[in-house]
Each structure stands twice: as C-alpha cells, then as structure tokens.
Design a protein around this motif. Structure first.
Motif, PDB file in Angstrom:
ATOM      1  N   ASN A 236      35.562  11.638 -40.700  1.00 39.13           N
ATOM      2  CA  ASN A 236      35.718  13.121 -40.437  1.00 39.13           C
ATOM      3  C   ASN A 236      34.369  13.798 -40.264  1.00 39.13           C
ATOM      4  O   ASN A 236      34.145  14.687 -39.527  1.00 39.13           O
ATOM      5  CB  ASN A 236      36.358  13.595 -41.652  1.00 39.13           C
ATOM      6  N   LYS A 237      33.514  13.633 -41.126  1.00 39.48           N
ATOM      7  CA  LYS A 237      32.048  14.292 -40.926  1.00 39.48           C
ATOM      8  C   LYS A 237      31.329  13.845 -39.605  1.00 39.48           C
ATOM      9  O   LYS A 237      30.696  14.753 -38.895  1.00 39.48           O
ATOM     10  CB  LYS A 237      31.284  14.017 -42.194  1.00 39.48           C
ATOM     11  N   ILE A 238      31.466  12.693 -39.197  1.00 34.34           N
ATOM     12  CA  ILE A 238      30.937  11.989 -38.030  1.00 34.34           C
ATOM     13  C   ILE A 238      31.399  12.688 -36.804  1.00 34.34           C
ATOM     14  O   ILE A 238      30.797  13.339 -35.880  1.00 34.34           O
ATOM     15  CB  ILE A 238      30.928  10.580 -38.099  1.00 34.34           C
ATOM     16  N   LYS A 239      32.530  12.829 -36.793  1.00 33.24           N
ATOM     17  CA  LYS A 239      33.469  13.628 -35.803  1.00 33.24           C
ATOM     18  C   LYS A 239      33.023  15.114 -35.554  1.00 33.24           C
ATOM     19  O   LYS A 239      32.751  15.433 -34.618  1.00 33.24           O
ATOM     20  CB  LYS A 239      34.849  13.703 -36.030  1.00 33.24           C
ATOM     21  N   GLU A 240      32.869  15.975 -36.962  1.00 34.87           N
ATOM     22  CA  GLU A 240      32.421  17.173 -36.871  1.00 34.87           C
ATOM     23  C   GLU A 240      31.091  17.353 -36.213  1.00 34.87           C
ATOM     24  O   GLU A 240      30.662  17.913 -35.656  1.00 34.87           O
ATOM     25  CB  GLU A 240      32.581  17.632 -38.560  1.00 34.87           C
ATOM     26  N   VAL A 241      30.117  16.625 -36.793  1.00 41.61           N
ATOM     27  CA  VAL A 241      28.875  16.378 -36.516  1.00 41.61           C
ATOM     28  C   VAL A 241      28.719  16.194 -34.931  1.00 41.61           C
ATOM     29  O   VAL A 241      27.811  16.842 -34.048  1.00 41.61           O
ATOM     30  CB  VAL A 241      27.681  15.858 -37.433  1.00 41.61           C
ATOM     31  N   GLN A 242      29.300  14.899 -34.518  1.00 39.68           N
ATOM     32  CA  GLN A 242      29.200  14.782 -33.188  1.00 39.68           C
ATOM     33  C   GLN A 242      29.633  15.827 -32.151  1.00 39.68           C
ATOM     34  O   GLN A 242      28.775  15.781 -31.129  1.00 39.68           O
ATOM     35  CB  GLN A 242      30.076  13.532 -32.941  1.00 39.68           C
ATOM     36  N   SER A 243      30.524  16.707 -32.576  1.00 43.75           N
ATOM     37  CA  SER A 243      30.929  17.640 -31.906  1.00 43.75           C
ATOM     38  C   SER A 243      30.026  18.790 -31.438  1.00 43.75           C
ATOM     39  O   SER A 243      30.247  19.830 -30.747  1.00 43.75           O
ATOM     40  CB  SER A 243      32.348  18.381 -32.115  1.00 43.75           C
TER      41      SER A 243
END
Length: 191
Positions: free
Chosen positions: A11-18
């Motif tokens: 979830n953190k990776i998805k948030e930051v990648q966006s």
C-alpha cells in the motif's frame, strides 16, 4: 535514477509510486532480495526511519529511503505513536489496532490527532530526513473502505470524510506521507 523504498508494505509503495516522478525507478525490498524483517527498534518515528535506511544501505549496498509513520492522539499522550502498527499486539492487525484505539477514547472528549511520517534518505553517503504531518480527529467509528491502517477512523481537519473515504489523489495531496514524499522529490529535483 533508481532507488530502493525500504518497505514490504504494498500500500505504501502504491501511494509513493503514484507521486514520484517517472524518471525515478522505485525498487522494493523484494526487488533487491531482502526478505528478512528490517529492524525497527528505535523509540521514535525518526529513529526507526533512519535505522531502516541505514540497514538497507549497509547490508545490500543500495541507496534507499525508508519511512516510518505513526498516529499520535493528543488525549492518549500521543499514543500509539511509534507503536502504531502493533498497538494491539504483534499480529499488526489494522482492525484490532483501530478497535483498541476507539475503545481507549470512549471517555475522552478530545479526539485531536495527527499522522506523522518521517522519510530517511540514504543517498551518496549522505543522510537526510523529511517530515510530513497531517492534523485531524479520530472519528467515533470506522468509515470507508479505501486506504489502510487507521485511515477509516482518521478525518483530516477541514474535510468531512476519512482517509478511507477519500480518493488516493486527494489523500496524497493533503496527507502526511504525501507531504513527506513531496519534500523528498524536491530534494531529488535540486540535485
């Protein structure tokens, strides 16, 4: 440029990648073959972020950044704070954590809280930290199905929906992690 984001939290990776610019390739711990638990034994959010970034740099040789986030509730002496992920026990269950927090607030009229994220960047032998804070209140009950962690019970100041009811773009714009990542990106752009 490629850099490791020292987390296994998808979830953190998805948030930051966006949020992060396309010219920066984000690698996860899995991408670099790190499958062990990275230590988080410090007594502050900043200390944990620094510890994780240093661990990946020292053991895997990659430039990286790590974050640590805590929910700080005024009437609970800023608990759960550094223990946010395991507030209700080592099983790190978000519903258990939220249930315990809501139960601990039953007799407390002050529901002011803030999310705090600290990102520690280990790059070219230098260590930098970036902090993002989002102030708000703890709701009476869980609302929404988006997000993760305490998102269903945290309503940012000036809004009528919890993080779990918000679209990811808005959450990233006003949220603690988004603010810290924005500072990180500004630092990258200044290099």
């Amino acid at each position: 440029m490629q850099i490791v984001f020292a987390t296994n939290n998808l979830n953190k990776i998805k948030e930051v990648q966006s949020i992060i610019p396309n010219h920066i390739k984000l690698l996860s711990l899995k991408d670099i073959g790190c499958f062990e638990d990275v230590p988080e034994t410090q007594n502050t959010i900043t200390g944990n972020a620094i510890q994780k970034a240093k661990y990946v740099r020292e053991h895997y040789g990659y430039d990286c950044f790590a974050d640590d986030t805590g929910l700080e509730v005024e009437s609970l002496n800023n608990e759960p704070g550094v223990f946010s992920a395991r507030y209700a026990g080592p099983q790190r269950d978000a519903n258990d954590n939220m249930d315990l927090l809501l139960n601990n607030l039953i007799e407390k009229p002050n529901r002011n809280a803030q999310f705090k994220t600290v990102i520690a960047l280990h790059l070219n032998g230098n260590l930098e930290t970036f902090t993002g804070i989002c102030k708000g209140k703890i709701t009476q009950d869980k609302q929404g199905t988006q997000g993760f962690g305490y998102d269903p019970i945290f309503m940012p100041n000036g809004y009528t929906e919890t993080f779990a009811e918000m679209d990811l773009t808005l959450k990233n714009k006003i949220g603690h992690r988004g603010k810290a990542v924005t500072k990180l990106i500004e630092y990258f752009n200044a290099l």
